[in-house]
Write an enzyme that holds these catalytic residues in place. Structure first.
Site, short mmCIF file in Angstrom:
data_model
loop_
_atom_site.label_atom_id
_atom_site.label_comp_id
_atom_site.label_asym_id
_atom_site.label_seq_id
_atom_site.Cartn_x
_atom_site.Cartn_y
_atom_site.Cartn_z
N HIS A 165 71.58 -8.62 -16.50
CA HIS A 165 71.64 -9.85 -17.28
C HIS A 165 72.98 -10.55 -17.12
CE1 HIS A 165 73.88 -8.52 -20.95
NE2 HIS A 165 73.89 -9.79 -21.26
N LEU A 198 80.19 -7.78 -27.05
CA LEU A 198 78.87 -7.95 -26.45
C LEU A 198 78.62 -6.79 -25.48
CD1 LEU A 198 78.96 -11.77 -25.67
CD2 LEU A 198 77.82 -10.64 -27.59
N SER A 199 77.38 -6.61 -25.09
CA SER A 199 77.09 -5.54 -24.15
C SER A 199 77.84 -5.74 -22.84
CB SER A 199 75.58 -5.41 -23.90
OG SER A 199 75.04 -6.64 -23.45
N GLU A 200 78.01 -7.01 -22.41
CA GLU A 200 78.83 -7.29 -21.23
C GLU A 200 79.57 -8.62 -21.36
OE1 GLU A 200 75.93 -4.34 -19.55
OE2 GLU A 200 75.54 -6.30 -20.44
N THR A 201 80.75 -8.65 -20.79
CA THR A 201 81.57 -9.86 -20.63
C THR A 201 81.95 -9.93 -19.16
OG1 THR A 201 82.44 -9.72 -22.88
CG2 THR A 201 83.74 -10.98 -21.29
#
Length: 278
Positions: A77, A45-48
């Site tokens: 986000h 994902l774009s961020e974790t």
């Protein structure tokens, strides 16, 4: 092998699968930096994010934010999605109606506003863009010079090259050369919609340097755009931005400039709840 509560949250939407997902690991004490990075790479994902006890007496929790390619000091986000997950799992803020998040960029205040949360945009620096670099970026985006009305470096943790374009239609029509952009910059595009459209502006974010060609909905970039463009009179003090349209998402970012503070918010919805074994 340790077990951790896990939530995957869709952010900047109240409809599952229409916003930007973030993976949230709760009570992540005991995970090493390498394990956090490995898991972020695996989720792709774009961020974790990883929720941890705060080390600041003012904070409700501490957050570490990883992309598939590295750690970020701040991101929008993931901030809202992690706050949503923390509250959902029983987190109680020290101050009613306000959550204080500690991250590498510092303390970030999050306002609880009914079904939405909103973060106070952190301090942002901006500066001019080198003309030679701008020319390369325009070429990678396929944008004629007359379509770009302004360009700025925007840095509130993540550093973006922000471009103000002539119209929302131009933003939506861009077909970037992602391979070319990857060596240049993280690039954000914004432009106004026509009057009376459901959203005031359209935003796109090309984030190849962190392994994601186009980010669905980007809180940090929207925060920087708001601080830049409201201050210069290009945007009103309160508006809604659309992002993710070309990715078949319906991200909605609510911006509210209140005095010296820009609040960036939206709805969040949990899509996956479970347990991580690592």
């Amino acid at each position: 092998m340790n077990r951790f509560d896990f939530t995957q949250v869709d952010v900047f939407t109240d409809t599952p699968l229409r916003g930007n997902p973030v993976a949230v690991v709760h009570a992540a004490v005991g995970l090493s930096d390498a394990q956090m990075q490995d898991f972020a790479r695996w989720t792709n994902l774009s961020e974790t994010t990883f929720l941890l006890p705060p080390t600041s007496a003012e904070a409700d929790y501490r957050l570490r934010i990883f992309t598939p390619g590295g750690e970020l000091p701040f991101a929008g986000h993931p901030t809202l999605g992690s706050c949503h997950a923390w509250l959902e799992r029983g987190g109680v803020p020290r101050t009613p109606g306000r959550v204080v998040q500690q991250c590498a960029h510092g303390l970030v205040t999050i306002r609880l506003d009914g079904a939405r949360t909103a973060f106070a945009a952190p301090p942002m620096t901006r500066g001019p863009v080198d003309a030679a670099l701008l020319e390369k970026v325009r070429a990678a985006l396929g944008l004629p010079a007359d379509k770009v009305h302004a360009a700025q470096w925007l840095d509130n943790g993540p550093k973006w090259l922000g471009l103000l374009l002539d119209s929302a239609a131009t933003v939506l029509a861009v077909e970037p050369d992602h391979a070319a952009l990857k060596s240049l910059a993280k690039v954000g595009l914004i432009a106004r919609h026509a009057a009376h459209a459901p959203c005031a502006v359209e935003v796109r974010a090309f984030a190849d340097p962190v392994g994601i060609p186009e980010d669905p909905v980007t809180g940090s970039l929207n925060a920087s755009f708001a601080q830049w463009l409201i201050a210069e009179g290009h945007l009103p003090r309160r508006y809604v931005a659309a992002q993710g349209t070309r990715l078949e998402r319906d991200g909605r970012v609510h911006v509210d400039s209140d005095g010296d503070t820009v609040w960036v918010g939206g709805a969040s919805v949990s899509c996956i709840r479970g347990e991580l074994s690592l």
